[in-house]
Design a protein around this motif. Sequence first.
Motif, PDB file in Angstrom:
ATOM      1  N   LYS A 138       8.861  66.681 -26.707  1.00  0.00           N
ATOM      2  CA  LYS A 138       9.564  65.531 -27.278  1.00  0.00           C
ATOM      3  C   LYS A 138       8.554  64.442 -27.633  1.00  0.00           C
ATOM      4  N   TYR A 139       8.615  63.982 -28.872  1.00  0.00           N
ATOM      5  CA  TYR A 139       7.694  62.964 -29.354  1.00  0.00           C
ATOM      6  C   TYR A 139       8.253  62.361 -30.633  1.00  0.00           C
ATOM      7  N   GLU A 140       7.665  61.259 -31.045  1.00  0.00           N
ATOM      8  CA  GLU A 140       7.936  60.679 -32.357  1.00  0.00           C
ATOM      9  C   GLU A 140       6.682  60.900 -33.196  1.00  0.00           C
ATOM     10  N   TYR A 141       6.878  61.296 -34.421  1.00  0.00           N
ATOM     11  CA  TYR A 141       5.757  61.530 -35.338  1.00  0.00           C
ATOM     12  C   TYR A 141       5.695  60.385 -36.344  1.00  0.00           C
ATOM     13  N   GLN A 142       4.510  59.827 -36.517  1.00  0.00           N
ATOM     14  CA  GLN A 142       4.274  58.724 -37.442  1.00  0.00           C
ATOM     15  C   GLN A 142       5.206  57.538 -37.155  1.00  0.00           C
ATOM     16  N   HIS A 143       5.278  57.179 -35.881  1.00  0.00           N
ATOM     17  CA  HIS A 143       6.083  56.024 -35.472  1.00  0.00           C
ATOM     18  C   HIS A 143       5.488  54.757 -36.092  1.00  0.00           C
ATOM     19  N   GLU A 144       6.338  53.961 -36.713  1.00  0.00           N
ATOM     20  CA  GLU A 144       5.894  52.729 -37.353  1.00  0.00           C
ATOM     21  C   GLU A 144       6.119  51.544 -36.424  1.00  0.00           C
ATOM     22  N   SER A 145       5.030  50.834 -36.118  1.00  0.00           N
ATOM     23  CA  SER A 145       5.104  49.594 -35.338  1.00  0.00           C
ATOM     24  C   SER A 145       4.705  48.451 -36.265  1.00  0.00           C
ATOM     25  N   VAL A 146       5.519  47.385 -36.244  1.00  0.00           N
ATOM     26  CA  VAL A 146       5.295  46.261 -37.147  1.00  0.00           C
ATOM     27  C   VAL A 146       5.221  44.972 -36.337  1.00  0.00           C
ATOM     28  N   HIS A 147       4.268  44.137 -36.650  1.00  0.00           N
ATOM     29  CA  HIS A 147       4.166  42.829 -36.016  1.00  0.00           C
ATOM     30  C   HIS A 147       5.357  41.990 -36.458  1.00  0.00           C
ATOM     31  N   PRO A 148       5.978  41.243 -35.525  1.00  0.00           N
ATOM     32  CA  PRO A 148       7.185  40.490 -35.885  1.00  0.00           C
ATOM     33  C   PRO A 148       6.947  39.315 -36.835  1.00  0.00           C
ATOM     34  N   GLU A 149       5.712  38.811 -36.911  1.00  0.00           N
ATOM     35  CA  GLU A 149       5.465  37.616 -37.723  1.00  0.00           C
ATOM     36  C   GLU A 149       4.343  37.743 -38.738  1.00  0.00           C
ATOM     37  N   ALA A 150       3.464  38.692 -38.566  1.00  0.00           N
ATOM     38  CA  ALA A 150       2.290  38.824 -39.442  1.00  0.00           C
ATOM     39  C   ALA A 150       2.361  40.152 -40.200  1.00  0.00           C
ATOM     40  N   PRO A 151       1.618  40.269 -41.279  1.00  0.00           N
ATOM     41  CA  PRO A 151       1.660  41.516 -42.055  1.00  0.00           C
ATOM     42  C   PRO A 151       0.777  42.619 -41.451  1.00  0.00           C
ATOM     43  N   PHE A 152       1.030  42.936 -40.183  1.00  0.00           N
ATOM     44  CA  PHE A 152       0.302  43.980 -39.475  1.00  0.00           C
ATOM     45  C   PHE A 152       1.255  45.130 -39.210  1.00  0.00           C
ATOM     46  N   LYS A 153       0.787  46.332 -39.516  1.00  0.00           N
ATOM     47  CA  LYS A 153       1.640  47.507 -39.351  1.00  0.00           C
ATOM     48  C   LYS A 153       0.764  48.683 -38.936  1.00  0.00           C
ATOM     49  N   SER A 154       1.359  49.562 -38.162  1.00  0.00           N
ATOM     50  CA  SER A 154       0.642  50.754 -37.708  1.00  0.00           C
ATOM     51  C   SER A 154       1.565  51.958 -37.774  1.00  0.00           C
ATOM     52  N   HIS A 155       0.993  53.084 -38.117  1.00  0.00           N
ATOM     53  CA  HIS A 155       1.722  54.356 -38.079  1.00  0.00           C
ATOM     54  C   HIS A 155       1.032  55.221 -37.025  1.00  0.00           C
ATOM     55  N   ILE A 156       1.704  55.371 -35.891  1.00  0.00           N
ATOM     56  CA  ILE A 156       1.141  56.097 -34.756  1.00  0.00           C
ATOM     57  C   ILE A 156       1.368  57.588 -34.984  1.00  0.00           C
ATOM     58  N   ASP A 157       0.285  58.364 -34.945  1.00  0.00           N
ATOM     59  CA  ASP A 157       0.403  59.804 -35.218  1.00  0.00           C
ATOM     60  C   ASP A 157       1.463  60.441 -34.326  1.00  0.00           C
ATOM     61  N   PHE A 158       1.295  60.307 -33.019  1.00  0.00           N
ATOM     62  CA  PHE A 158       2.250  60.878 -32.060  1.00  0.00           C
ATOM     63  C   PHE A 158       2.525  59.843 -30.980  1.00  0.00           C
ATOM     64  N   LEU A 159       3.807  59.654 -30.674  1.00  0.00           N
ATOM     65  CA  LEU A 159       4.213  58.717 -29.633  1.00  0.00           C
ATOM     66  C   LEU A 159       5.084  59.470 -28.638  1.00  0.00           C
ATOM     67  N   PHE A 160       4.668  59.425 -27.383  1.00  0.00           N
ATOM     68  CA  PHE A 160       5.381  60.115 -26.301  1.00  0.00           C
ATOM     69  C   PHE A 160       6.004  59.066 -25.389  1.00  0.00           C
ATOM     70  N   HIS A 161       7.220  59.328 -24.932  1.00  0.00           N
ATOM     71  CA  HIS A 161       7.940  58.383 -24.080  1.00  0.00           C
ATOM     72  C   HIS A 161       8.087  58.954 -22.669  1.00  0.00           C
ATOM     73  N   GLY A 162       7.663  58.168 -21.686  1.00  0.00           N
ATOM     74  CA  GLY A 162       7.886  58.509 -20.286  1.00  0.00           C
ATOM     75  C   GLY A 162       8.912  57.563 -19.709  1.00  0.00           C
ATOM     76  N   LYS A 163       9.077  57.639 -18.397  1.00  0.00           N
ATOM     77  CA  LYS A 163      10.086  56.812 -17.715  1.00  0.00           C
ATOM     78  C   LYS A 163       9.872  55.327 -17.990  1.00  0.00           C
ATOM     79  N   ASP A 164       8.645  54.844 -17.774  1.00  0.00           N
ATOM     80  CA  ASP A 164       8.353  53.437 -18.010  1.00  0.00           C
ATOM     81  C   ASP A 164       7.091  53.243 -18.857  1.00  0.00           C
ATOM     82  N   THR A 165       6.635  54.323 -19.486  1.00  0.00           N
ATOM     83  CA  THR A 165       5.386  54.305 -20.233  1.00  0.00           C
ATOM     84  C   THR A 165       5.567  54.944 -21.605  1.00  0.00           C
ATOM     85  N   ASP A 166       4.926  54.362 -22.590  1.00  0.00           N
ATOM     86  CA  ASP A 166       4.813  54.967 -23.916  1.00  0.00           C
ATOM     87  C   ASP A 166       3.340  55.283 -24.140  1.00  0.00           C
ATOM     88  N   ALA A 167       3.072  56.473 -24.664  1.00  0.00           N
ATOM     89  CA  ALA A 167       1.698  56.903 -24.875  1.00  0.00           C
ATOM     90  C   ALA A 167       1.486  57.288 -26.336  1.00  0.00           C
TER      91      ALA A 167
END
Length: 181
Positions: free
Chosen positions: A92-121
């Motif tokens: 289980k993972y997210e592929y190309q997860h998009e994270s965006v800064h709430p106020e600035a024009p900063f954006k990232s596309h994370i290749d693979f994002l894994f979710h744990g109980k209290d951790t994201d990797a």
Amino acid sequence: WLKFIEESEISCHMIEYYLSEGLKKVNREATLRELGDRSRYIGSSDVTGCMRKTVMEKLNPNEPDLVTLLRFERGHMVEGILKKALDAMDCKYEYQHESVHPEAPFKSHIDFLFHGKDTDATLECKSVSGIPTTPYENWIIQLHYQMGLLALEKPGRKIRGAIFALDLNSGQEKVFNGYQF
């Protein structure tokens, strides 16, 4: 291509032209579809080098040359290979997860994002010619940029990161692990 079909001759210039122009077209279309208009934000791959160069490239964009386009394709292949393996194992993972800064024009596309109980990797993929002993500084900067945007998106969660390097020629691979926001 009609000349090739009719005369059965391949011109090096013809192949180079189709390869270069075809990959430029594929890259433009894929970038717009998958990443949006990159002139409107600062992405994680933009912050890994000289800031002046990044600003100049945003103001005066150039199409990448054939060598760069081939490197991009090689990078997509590494992501695709890992994605096939993860899917085959029902990971289980997210592929190309998009994270965006709430106020600035900063954006990232994370290749693979894994979710744990209290951790994201996050896992950033790199295609290499020879596995380095230690990760390159620009890889680490890119990873921290991604983790920083992810931390803004997911307050209260632990954020970890790793870099996966794969040499397609030798089949060697290495994970550089243990990065924390």
